[in-house]
Design a protein around this motif. Sequence first.
Motif, PDB file in Angstrom:
ATOM      1  N   GLY A 142       0.775  -1.223   0.000  1.00 48.16           N
ATOM      2  CA  GLY A 142       0.000   0.000   0.000  1.00 48.16           C
ATOM      3  C   GLY A 142       0.812   1.282   0.000  1.00 48.16           C
ATOM      4  O   GLY A 142       0.283   2.348   0.289  1.00 48.16           O
ATOM      5  N   LEU A 143       2.113   1.194  -0.336  1.00 51.91           N
ATOM      6  CA  LEU A 143       2.970   2.370  -0.326  1.00 51.91           C
ATOM      7  C   LEU A 143       3.471   2.662  -1.735  1.00 51.91           C
ATOM      8  O   LEU A 143       3.748   1.750  -2.509  1.00 51.91           O
ATOM      9  CB  LEU A 143       4.167   2.151   0.605  1.00 51.91           C
ATOM     10  CG  LEU A 143       3.837   1.831   2.071  1.00 51.91           C
ATOM     11  CD1 LEU A 143       5.113   1.481   2.828  1.00 51.91           C
ATOM     12  CD2 LEU A 143       3.130   3.010   2.732  1.00 51.91           C
ATOM     13  N   ASP A 144       3.596   3.936  -2.060  1.00 50.73           N
ATOM     14  CA  ASP A 144       4.108   4.320  -3.373  1.00 50.73           C
ATOM     15  C   ASP A 144       5.624   4.444  -3.375  1.00 50.73           C
ATOM     16  O   ASP A 144       6.268   4.281  -4.412  1.00 50.73           O
ATOM     17  CB  ASP A 144       3.489   5.656  -3.811  1.00 50.73           C
ATOM     18  CG  ASP A 144       1.999   5.536  -4.061  1.00 50.73           C
ATOM     19  OD1 ASP A 144       1.568   4.447  -4.504  1.00 50.73           O
ATOM     20  OD2 ASP A 144       1.273   6.512  -3.808  1.00 50.73           O
ATOM     21  N   ASP A 145       6.212   4.752  -2.215  1.00 49.58           N
ATOM     22  CA  ASP A 145       7.655   4.948  -2.124  1.00 49.58           C
ATOM     23  C   ASP A 145       8.218   4.134  -0.973  1.00 49.58           C
ATOM     24  O   ASP A 145       7.553   3.897   0.040  1.00 49.58           O
ATOM     25  CB  ASP A 145       7.987   6.434  -1.893  1.00 49.58           C
ATOM     26  CG  ASP A 145       7.550   7.300  -3.060  1.00 49.58           C
ATOM     27  OD1 ASP A 145       7.960   6.991  -4.192  1.00 49.58           O
ATOM     28  OD2 ASP A 145       6.799   8.271  -2.831  1.00 49.58           O
ATOM     29  N   HIS A 146       9.481   3.720  -1.145  1.00 45.06           N
ATOM     30  CA  HIS A 146      10.189   2.965  -0.132  1.00 45.06           C
ATOM     31  C   HIS A 146      10.660   3.917   0.971  1.00 45.06           C
ATOM     32  O   HIS A 146      11.081   5.040   0.694  1.00 45.06           O
ATOM     33  CB  HIS A 146      11.391   2.281  -0.778  1.00 45.06           C
ATOM     34  CG  HIS A 146      11.899   1.087  -0.025  1.00 45.06           C
ATOM     35  ND1 HIS A 146      11.287   0.594   1.099  1.00 45.06           N
ATOM     36  CD2 HIS A 146      12.984   0.303  -0.237  1.00 45.06           C
ATOM     37  CE1 HIS A 146      11.955  -0.461   1.526  1.00 45.06           C
ATOM     38  NE2 HIS A 146      12.999  -0.651   0.732  1.00 45.06           N
ATOM     39  N   MET A 147      10.609   3.478   2.225  1.00 46.60           N
ATOM     40  CA  MET A 147      11.126   4.279   3.329  1.00 46.60           C
ATOM     41  C   MET A 147      12.619   4.531   3.132  1.00 46.60           C
ATOM     42  O   MET A 147      13.361   3.652   2.704  1.00 46.60           O
ATOM     43  CB  MET A 147      10.877   3.555   4.661  1.00 46.60           C
ATOM     44  CG  MET A 147      11.267   4.363   5.887  1.00 46.60           C
ATOM     45  SD  MET A 147      11.017   3.432   7.436  1.00 46.60           S
ATOM     46  CE  MET A 147       9.224   3.363   7.473  1.00 46.60           C
ATOM     47  N   GLU A 148      13.072   5.727   3.445  1.00 46.24           N
ATOM     48  CA  GLU A 148      14.475   6.107   3.270  1.00 46.24           C
ATOM     49  C   GLU A 148      15.385   5.218   4.116  1.00 46.24           C
ATOM     50  O   GLU A 148      15.003   4.743   5.181  1.00 46.24           O
ATOM     51  CB  GLU A 148      14.628   7.582   3.648  1.00 46.24           C
ATOM     52  CG  GLU A 148      15.965   8.204   3.297  1.00 46.24           C
ATOM     53  CD  GLU A 148      16.973   8.041   4.398  1.00 46.24           C
ATOM     54  OE1 GLU A 148      18.171   7.891   4.089  1.00 46.24           O
ATOM     55  OE2 GLU A 148      16.571   8.020   5.579  1.00 46.24           O
ATOM     56  N   HIS A 149      16.625   4.979   3.620  1.00 48.91           N
ATOM     57  CA  HIS A 149      17.551   4.002   4.199  1.00 48.91           C
ATOM     58  C   HIS A 149      17.763   4.210   5.698  1.00 48.91           C
ATOM     59  O   HIS A 149      17.590   3.280   6.504  1.00 48.91           O
ATOM     60  CB  HIS A 149      18.897   4.083   3.453  1.00 48.91           C
ATOM     61  CG  HIS A 149      19.881   3.028   3.849  1.00 48.91           C
ATOM     62  ND1 HIS A 149      20.700   3.156   4.938  1.00 48.91           N
ATOM     63  CD2 HIS A 149      20.184   1.826   3.292  1.00 48.91           C
ATOM     64  CE1 HIS A 149      21.468   2.076   5.051  1.00 48.91           C
ATOM     65  NE2 HIS A 149      21.175   1.258   4.055  1.00 48.91           N
ATOM     66  N   ALA A 150      18.159   5.414   6.106  1.00 50.64           N
ATOM     67  CA  ALA A 150      18.434   5.665   7.525  1.00 50.64           C
ATOM     68  C   ALA A 150      17.181   5.495   8.378  1.00 50.64           C
ATOM     69  O   ALA A 150      17.244   4.987   9.504  1.00 50.64           O
ATOM     70  CB  ALA A 150      19.026   7.064   7.704  1.00 50.64           C
ATOM     71  N   GLU A 151      16.038   5.917   7.836  1.00 53.61           N
ATOM     72  CA  GLU A 151      14.789   5.761   8.583  1.00 53.61           C
ATOM     73  C   GLU A 151      14.437   4.291   8.777  1.00 53.61           C
ATOM     74  O   GLU A 151      13.909   3.892   9.815  1.00 53.61           O
ATOM     75  CB  GLU A 151      13.640   6.474   7.847  1.00 53.61           C
ATOM     76  CG  GLU A 151      13.648   7.974   7.989  1.00 53.61           C
ATOM     77  CD  GLU A 151      13.382   8.420   9.418  1.00 53.61           C
ATOM     78  OE1 GLU A 151      12.313   8.116   9.971  1.00 53.61           O
ATOM     79  OE2 GLU A 151      14.283   9.069   9.990  1.00 53.61           O
ATOM     80  N   ARG A 152      14.709   3.466   7.764  1.00 53.63           N
ATOM     81  CA  ARG A 152      14.446   2.035   7.889  1.00 53.63           C
ATOM     82  C   ARG A 152      15.211   1.444   9.075  1.00 53.63           C
ATOM     83  O   ARG A 152      14.687   0.610   9.818  1.00 53.63           O
ATOM     84  CB  ARG A 152      14.828   1.290   6.601  1.00 53.63           C
ATOM     85  CG  ARG A 152      14.001   1.667   5.394  1.00 53.63           C
ATOM     86  CD  ARG A 152      13.996   0.578   4.325  1.00 53.63           C
ATOM     87  NE  ARG A 152      15.300   0.162   3.862  1.00 53.63           N
ATOM     88  CZ  ARG A 152      15.933   0.668   2.814  1.00 53.63           C
ATOM     89  NH1 ARG A 152      15.373   1.678   2.142  1.00 53.63           N
ATOM     90  NH2 ARG A 152      17.098   0.196   2.419  1.00 53.63           N
ATOM     91  N   TYR A 153      16.459   1.879   9.246  1.00 57.20           N
ATOM     92  CA  TYR A 153      17.268   1.336  10.340  1.00 57.20           C
ATOM     93  C   TYR A 153      16.830   1.872  11.698  1.00 57.20           C
ATOM     94  O   TYR A 153      16.910   1.166  12.711  1.00 57.20           O
ATOM     95  CB  TYR A 153      18.751   1.599  10.081  1.00 57.20           C
ATOM     96  CG  TYR A 153      19.341   0.535   9.179  1.00 57.20           C
ATOM     97  CD1 TYR A 153      19.820  -0.653   9.706  1.00 57.20           C
ATOM     98  CD2 TYR A 153      19.371   0.699   7.797  1.00 57.20           C
ATOM     99  CE1 TYR A 153      20.334  -1.649   8.877  1.00 57.20           C
ATOM    100  CE2 TYR A 153      19.878  -0.279   6.962  1.00 57.20           C
ATOM    101  CZ  TYR A 153      20.355  -1.462   7.512  1.00 57.20           C
ATOM    102  OH  TYR A 153      20.849  -2.449   6.689  1.00 57.20           O
ATOM    103  N   LYS A 154      16.364   3.108  11.744  1.00 56.16           N
ATOM    104  CA  LYS A 154      15.839   3.636  13.008  1.00 56.16           C
ATOM    105  C   LYS A 154      14.577   2.873  13.429  1.00 56.16           C
ATOM    106  O   LYS A 154      14.391   2.540  14.597  1.00 56.16           O
ATOM    107  CB  LYS A 154      15.529   5.130  12.866  1.00 56.16           C
ATOM    108  CG  LYS A 154      16.766   6.002  12.732  1.00 56.16           C
ATOM    109  CD  LYS A 154      16.398   7.455  12.483  1.00 56.16           C
ATOM    110  CE  LYS A 154      17.637   8.314  12.250  1.00 56.16           C
ATOM    111  NZ  LYS A 154      17.278   9.722  11.936  1.00 56.16           N
ATOM    112  N   ARG A 155      13.711   2.603  12.436  1.00 54.55           N
ATOM    113  CA  ARG A 155      12.518   1.812  12.733  1.00 54.55           C
ATOM    114  C   ARG A 155      12.923   0.396  13.171  1.00 54.55           C
ATOM    115  O   ARG A 155      12.342  -0.166  14.093  1.00 54.55           O
ATOM    116  CB  ARG A 155      11.615   1.745  11.503  1.00 54.55           C
ATOM    117  CG  ARG A 155      10.395   0.826  11.675  1.00 54.55           C
ATOM    118  CD  ARG A 155       9.571   0.740  10.382  1.00 54.55           C
ATOM    119  NE  ARG A 155       8.674  -0.404  10.407  1.00 54.55           N
ATOM    120  CZ  ARG A 155       7.420  -0.381  10.834  1.00 54.55           C
ATOM    121  NH1 ARG A 155       6.911   0.746  11.306  1.00 54.55           N
ATOM    122  NH2 ARG A 155       6.674  -1.465  10.795  1.00 54.55           N
ATOM    123  N   ALA A 156      13.942  -0.163  12.510  1.00 53.60           N
ATOM    124  CA  ALA A 156      14.383  -1.522  12.841  1.00 53.60           C
ATOM    125  C   ALA A 156      14.869  -1.612  14.280  1.00 53.60           C
ATOM    126  O   ALA A 156      14.626  -2.604  14.977  1.00 53.60           O
ATOM    127  CB  ALA A 156      15.488  -1.947  11.880  1.00 53.60           C
TER     128      ALA A 156
END
Length: 441
Positions: A142-156
Amino acid sequence: MAQRQLKLGAFMRPISIHTGAWRYPGAWPDANFNFSHIKTLIRKLEAGKFDAFFMADHLAVLNMPVNALKRSHTVTSFEPFTLLSALSAVTERIGLIATGSTTFDEPYHVARRFASLDHLSGGRAGWNIVTTSNPDAALNFGLDDHMEHAERYKRAREFYDVVTGLWDSFADDAFVRDVESGLFFDPSKMHTLDHNGKYLKVRGPLNIARPVQGWPVIVQAGASEDGRQLAAETAEAVFTGGGSLADAQKLYADIKGRMEKVGRDPEHLKILPGAFVVVGDSVDEAKEKRALLDSRVHYDSAIASLSVILGTDASGFDPDGPLPDIPETNASKSGRQRMVDLAAREKLNVRQLAQRVGGYGGLSFVGTAKTIADQMEEWLVGRGSDGFNIMFPFLPAGLDDFVDKVVPELQRRGIFRKEYEGATLRENLGLPRPKNRFFAG
């Protein structure tokens, strides 16, 4: 001091990472999606005393043109928890590691699935934490764009805290099951997480008992700056890309050094580079096997594979020219850099690089059982790794060659087990059982 021991995982999804594997003479073309074949393979790995069966996962069909995709044996594969749960019933000691995405899944789902697998297998589950680098996966959620790299790691990082907190929802002795009094569990030994963070909001508790291992083993792939820090803080095994021994030693020292800075014992993390292994009765025979295997890679597939790793469409590059400057993208940074370094180190043009990558462009050991054991021992003793995630060139013969020829040579040298040390993945990897953060004892 006791001699250091190799830890060996088997990278089994895809069954062979090499694009031409399914076309190799005598190979099982459908091995990636045939349960009977996979069951045979994991039993052979267990007979060879492998630590774990490692099942990577993808949440989208690989992002490449259909003319390349139609040549790929990775298009169809089992969902990992379904497969590993089935395999747990036909094995006894080998670990079962699956990918769980921190970007496109929910922590409650991940915690529950891995806790279930750990109970079903008697303590053999491992969670491969990934942030998911394939941008096409976003389109399936349901997303048009991938989460930005650094943000992905913060969420992880927050995701890890939530999942491990959910695994600690119950004390180990919470379920008393006292038939006479009618008390099934002790409410004082249940913790409600009630997490409310930047990315996640999860109440808890988890509706499953604490895993057999306390927590399934935490595995991470990748070696970007963000990935190294996440590994130092959370991981117990790291699946790295292959390069030179010198580069591996730097990465090994860097991650282990970061662990010390955050108060973790460096011995409580195993660094396991991916190693593509081709075994022959002579070095020349092994090289001939590799050459035949590489010849089965179609150029359409090769250039598409290069595009995926670079995060940039390479189809318009001059095939006979050098690799042009590659801008940073939102895809895997460590994967892109490995390709840039490989092209520069070996002076490969685009065609040569694509053919290498289209088969497999990472760390390779191609030779006899003795020469392969020599290289593995050098990496182990030289602190370039604690072992390897073995990638087999074709199935079943490539796996049989390793178990029947290389494993006995490693055992003869005293650097690989002859019997499993314990019943759980943690025991076999030499990792401590984590304490429950909410309950003592």
